[in-house]
Design a protein around this motif. Structure first.
Motif, PDB file in Angstrom:
ATOM      1  N   ASP A  34      31.628  21.160  -6.797  1.00  0.00           N
ATOM      2  CA  ASP A  34      30.608  20.364  -6.106  1.00  0.00           C
ATOM      3  C   ASP A  34      31.132  19.951  -4.731  1.00  0.00           C
ATOM      4  OD1 ASP A  34      28.606  18.730  -5.268  1.00  0.00           O
ATOM      5  OD2 ASP A  34      28.722  17.316  -6.940  1.00  0.00           O
ATOM      6  N   LEU A  35      30.631  20.607  -3.686  1.00  0.00           N
ATOM      7  CA  LEU A  35      31.085  20.326  -2.326  1.00  0.00           C
ATOM      8  C   LEU A  35      30.251  19.256  -1.631  1.00  0.00           C
ATOM      9  CD1 LEU A  35      31.872  23.935  -1.037  1.00  0.00           C
ATOM     10  CD2 LEU A  35      33.442  22.226  -1.932  1.00  0.00           C
ATOM     11  N   ARG A  36      29.383  18.601  -2.380  1.00  0.00           N
ATOM     12  CA  ARG A  36      28.550  17.561  -1.763  1.00  0.00           C
ATOM     13  C   ARG A  36      29.293  16.237  -1.772  1.00  0.00           C
ATOM     14  NH1 ARG A  36      23.582  18.667  -5.633  1.00  0.00           N
ATOM     15  NH2 ARG A  36      25.386  18.702  -6.998  1.00  0.00           N
ATOM     16  N   GLU A  37      28.648  15.180  -2.039  1.00  0.00           N
ATOM     17  CA  GLU A  37      29.120  13.801  -1.965  1.00  0.00           C
ATOM     18  C   GLU A  37      30.630  13.619  -1.839  1.00  0.00           C
ATOM     19  OE1 GLU A  37      26.934  11.495  -1.440  1.00  0.00           O
ATOM     20  OE2 GLU A  37      25.411  13.046  -1.573  1.00  0.00           O
ATOM     21  N   GLY A  38      31.379  13.809  -2.923  1.00  0.00           N
ATOM     22  CA  GLY A  38      32.787  13.443  -2.928  1.00  0.00           C
ATOM     23  C   GLY A  38      33.679  14.296  -2.055  1.00  0.00           C
ATOM     24  N   LEU A  39      33.280  15.554  -1.779  1.00  0.00           N
ATOM     25  CA  LEU A  39      34.132  16.460  -1.019  1.00  0.00           C
ATOM     26  C   LEU A  39      33.602  16.763   0.377  1.00  0.00           C
ATOM     27  CD1 LEU A  39      35.205  19.103  -3.707  1.00  0.00           C
ATOM     28  CD2 LEU A  39      36.568  17.266  -2.711  1.00  0.00           C
ATOM     29  N   ARG A  40      32.362  16.418   0.660  1.00  0.00           N
ATOM     30  CA  ARG A  40      31.767  16.803   1.943  1.00  0.00           C
ATOM     31  C   ARG A  40      32.552  16.224   3.116  1.00  0.00           C
ATOM     32  NH1 ARG A  40      28.303  14.395   5.319  1.00  0.00           N
ATOM     33  NH2 ARG A  40      27.863  12.722   3.839  1.00  0.00           N
ATOM     34  N   ARG A  41      32.804  14.921   3.084  1.00  0.00           N
ATOM     35  CA  ARG A  41      33.494  14.287   4.216  1.00  0.00           C
ATOM     36  C   ARG A  41      34.937  14.768   4.367  1.00  0.00           C
ATOM     37  NH1 ARG A  41      31.366   7.975   4.390  1.00  0.00           N
ATOM     38  NH2 ARG A  41      29.190   8.482   4.920  1.00  0.00           N
ATOM     39  N   PRO A  42      35.738  14.792   3.289  1.00  0.00           N
ATOM     40  CA  PRO A  42      37.105  15.311   3.473  1.00  0.00           C
ATOM     41  C   PRO A  42      37.128  16.774   3.904  1.00  0.00           C
ATOM     42  CG  PRO A  42      36.678  14.809   1.165  1.00  0.00           C
ATOM     43  CD  PRO A  42      35.558  14.230   1.938  1.00  0.00           C
ATOM     44  N   PHE A  43      36.155  17.568   3.446  1.00  0.00           N
ATOM     45  CA  PHE A  43      36.091  18.974   3.855  1.00  0.00           C
ATOM     46  C   PHE A  43      35.789  19.077   5.347  1.00  0.00           C
ATOM     47  CE2 PHE A  43      33.346  22.712   4.684  1.00  0.00           C
ATOM     48  CZ  PHE A  43      34.297  23.701   4.484  1.00  0.00           C
ATOM     49  N   GLU A  44      34.793  18.339   5.812  1.00  0.00           N
ATOM     50  CA  GLU A  44      34.442  18.384   7.235  1.00  0.00           C
ATOM     51  C   GLU A  44      35.587  17.872   8.105  1.00  0.00           C
ATOM     52  OE1 GLU A  44      30.851  16.132   7.421  1.00  0.00           O
ATOM     53  OE2 GLU A  44      29.590  17.786   6.708  1.00  0.00           O
ATOM     54  N   ALA A  45      36.263  16.822   7.654  1.00  0.00           N
ATOM     55  CA  ALA A  45      37.391  16.284   8.424  1.00  0.00           C
ATOM     56  C   ALA A  45      38.538  17.288   8.481  1.00  0.00           C
ATOM     57  CB  ALA A  45      37.863  14.974   7.813  1.00  0.00           C
ATOM     58  N   ALA A  46      38.802  17.967   7.371  1.00  0.00           N
ATOM     59  CA  ALA A  46      39.877  18.955   7.335  1.00  0.00           C
ATOM     60  C   ALA A  46      39.565  20.148   8.227  1.00  0.00           C
ATOM     61  CB  ALA A  46      40.116  19.418   5.899  1.00  0.00           C
ATOM     62  N   VAL A  47      38.321  20.622   8.186  1.00  0.00           N
ATOM     63  CA  VAL A  47      37.920  21.758   9.025  1.00  0.00           C
ATOM     64  C   VAL A  47      38.032  21.392  10.504  1.00  0.00           C
ATOM     65  CG1 VAL A  47      35.972  23.204   9.710  1.00  0.00           C
ATOM     66  CG2 VAL A  47      36.448  22.841   7.290  1.00  0.00           C
ATOM     67  N   ALA A  48      37.606  20.180  10.863  1.00  0.00           N
ATOM     68  CA  ALA A  48      37.694  19.735  12.254  1.00  0.00           C
ATOM     69  C   ALA A  48      39.156  19.660  12.713  1.00  0.00           C
ATOM     70  CB  ALA A  48      37.016  18.381  12.421  1.00  0.00           C
ATOM     71  N   ALA A  49      40.033  19.136  11.843  1.00  0.00           N
ATOM     72  CA  ALA A  49      41.448  19.036  12.183  1.00  0.00           C
ATOM     73  C   ALA A  49      42.068  20.424  12.330  1.00  0.00           C
ATOM     74  CB  ALA A  49      42.192  18.235  11.118  1.00  0.00           C
ATOM     75  N   LEU A  50      41.660  21.359  11.484  1.00  0.00           N
ATOM     76  CA  LEU A  50      42.139  22.732  11.598  1.00  0.00           C
ATOM     77  C   LEU A  50      41.706  23.347  12.928  1.00  0.00           C
ATOM     78  CD1 LEU A  50      41.721  24.587   8.177  1.00  0.00           C
ATOM     79  CD2 LEU A  50      43.827  24.127   9.426  1.00  0.00           C
ATOM     80  N   GLY A  51      40.469  23.066  13.322  1.00  0.00           N
ATOM     81  CA  GLY A  51      39.974  23.572  14.597  1.00  0.00           C
ATOM     82  C   GLY A  51      40.796  23.063  15.769  1.00  0.00           C
ATOM     83  N   ARG A  52      41.158  21.782  15.725  1.00  0.00           N
ATOM     84  CA  ARG A  52      41.986  21.223  16.799  1.00  0.00           C
ATOM     85  C   ARG A  52      43.372  21.850  16.790  1.00  0.00           C
ATOM     86  NH1 ARG A  52      39.073  16.593  15.117  1.00  0.00           N
ATOM     87  NH2 ARG A  52      40.726  15.924  13.693  1.00  0.00           N
ATOM     88  N   LEU A  53      43.910  22.096  15.606  1.00  0.00           N
ATOM     89  CA  LEU A  53      45.222  22.728  15.514  1.00  0.00           C
ATOM     90  C   LEU A  53      45.172  24.151  16.059  1.00  0.00           C
ATOM     91  CD1 LEU A  53      48.167  22.804  14.614  1.00  0.00           C
ATOM     92  CD2 LEU A  53      47.384  23.359  12.294  1.00  0.00           C
ATOM     93  N   ASP A  54      44.126  24.881  15.716  1.00  0.00           N
ATOM     94  CA  ASP A  54      44.006  26.243  16.207  1.00  0.00           C
ATOM     95  C   ASP A  54      43.892  26.268  17.731  1.00  0.00           C
ATOM     96  OD1 ASP A  54      43.761  29.083  15.631  1.00  0.00           O
ATOM     97  OD2 ASP A  54      41.688  28.897  16.321  1.00  0.00           O
TER      98      ASP A  54
END
Length: 390
Positions: A34-54
């Protein structure tokens, strides 16, 4: 979300004892993660941080130098988790041909990690080779090419029972699948890695695949190091990172109790979401820390370059030597001469200037075969690596 157990136990004999070995069901989890409620925010934050690292690899003027040092920092951290005492300085001194103050096997194991990572990245990038069990065996062969692991079937799946924790199979914390199930479990993991019909983002798949690999524990030795490498290889293969700059070893080391607790709970209850939340928070934290380290390293190199430039006629050769040390922060005079095209006496004179400026130091104490270290640059990279593994 609660699920049934994520595998079944097989009663087998190992070391003369009857044990219950765990055989995981193939990924993806069922029902779906389930990528909604409990994982949506940490997933989006992790993807954004990965983008900055790249983006760091595009923004930094000396990005290639940073990658060189950061890869070695990860090699040290991942090896420390397995019990080695090698530091970043030990590794770089070894690569420069010097003798470190720790056991040679410890430094060799750490050096093997660097070779294994570069082999995997080169095969994916230059050879367009798929991330497969064959590639994992190749990387494993590099990882255990020499040192203590050389007798532990490098590059081959195990043909005997192993266990995790405890002094023998009977008191182990966890017993992976019997050897007869390793091939089928790894074949299923390979299919999952390449599946395109599960609608799972690459970052989520990397988190799931890491756990499955650790659960299968397909090799006699090196599983922890290769399992952590797998995350980086998957992210690079998926195009989320152009350079291998995301490493979770320090995070897993600092959160060791939580890491193992979540792995065990997931196997028992199927709570993949709790594990993925922990994993995504780690990705965000580590990516942000890597960006900060990259910027600090770049600022130090630039400030030191400006300081050298103020030295008038002596600055020209010294700047070339400084650049060579930013590329490889521990090296011999002859090595620097080869990489800069300068004569050995010119390099030696430039190093004396850099010593006067407090930028480098000689680390062997010898009159011949001197090796120099770029101290302030190394200090940035060392953070988190000098503590003994906890």
């Amino acid at each position: 979300m609660r699920r049934e157990a994520t595998g079944a136990y097989d009663v087998t004999v190992a070391g003369g004892e009857t044990v219950r070995a765990f055989i995981p069901v193939p990924l993806p989890p069922s029902p779906d993660v389930d990528l909604r409620e409990g994982l949506r925010r940490p997933f989006e934050a992790a993807v954004a941080a990965l983008g900055r690292l790249d983006a760091v690899t595009e923004l930094l003027p000396d990005a290639a130098f940073f990658v060189y040092g950061y890869v070695r920092k990860e090699a040290v951290l991942s090896s420390q988790i397995e019990g080695t005492q090698s530091s970043l300085s030990d590794l770089m001194l070894h690569e420069a041909g010097g003798a470190s103050g720790v056991l040679l096997d410890d430094v060799v194991e750490t050096s093997n990690y660097v070779a294994a990572l570069y082999h995997g990245i080169r095969r994916l990038r230059d050879d367009d080779f798929p991330l497969s069990n064959r590639l994992m065996r190749e990387v494993h062969a590099k990882l255990l090419a020499s040192g203590r692991g050389a007798t532990m079937m490098p590059g081959e799946f195990r043909r005997s029972q192993n266990w995790i924790g405890g002094s023998r199979p009977g008191n182990a914390a966890f017993v992976p699948p019997p050897p007869g199930h390793v091939e089928e479990c790894m074949a299923a993991l390979e299919r999952f890695i390449h599946a395109t019909d599960d609608d799972l983002p690459a970052l989520i798949k990397a988190g799931l695949a890491h756990v499955q690999f650790e659960t299968i524990h397909p090799f006699l030795d090196g599983n922890g190091r290769l399992g952590r490498l797998l995350i980086t290889l998957m992210l690079c293969d998926a195009g989320l990172l152009r350079e291998p700059l995301l490493y979770l070893s320090l995070y897993f080391k600092q959160q060791r109790d939580t890491y193992y607790r979540l792995l065990n709970e997931m196997r028992r209850t199927g709570d993949w979401e709790a594990w993925l939340r922990f994993f995504l928070e780690g990705v965000q934290h580590v990516a942000e820390a890597a960006v900060a380290t990259a910027r600090s390293a770049s600022e130090i190199v630039a400030a030191n370059r400006d300081r050298i430039a103020q030295e008038g006629r002596r600055a020209g050769s010294a700047l070339r030597v400084h650049r060579a040390l930013a590329e490889r922060p521990v090296d011999r005079i002859n090595g620097i001469a080869e990489r800069t095209g300068l004569s050995a006496p010119t390099v030696a004179a430039s190093l004396r200037l850099l010593e006067e400026l407090g930028l480098v130091s000689e680390v062997t104490g010898r009159q011949r075969g001197k090796i120099f270290a770029y101290d302030s640059y190394l200090d940035v990279l060392r953070e988190g690596t000098e503590e003994p593994p906890g």
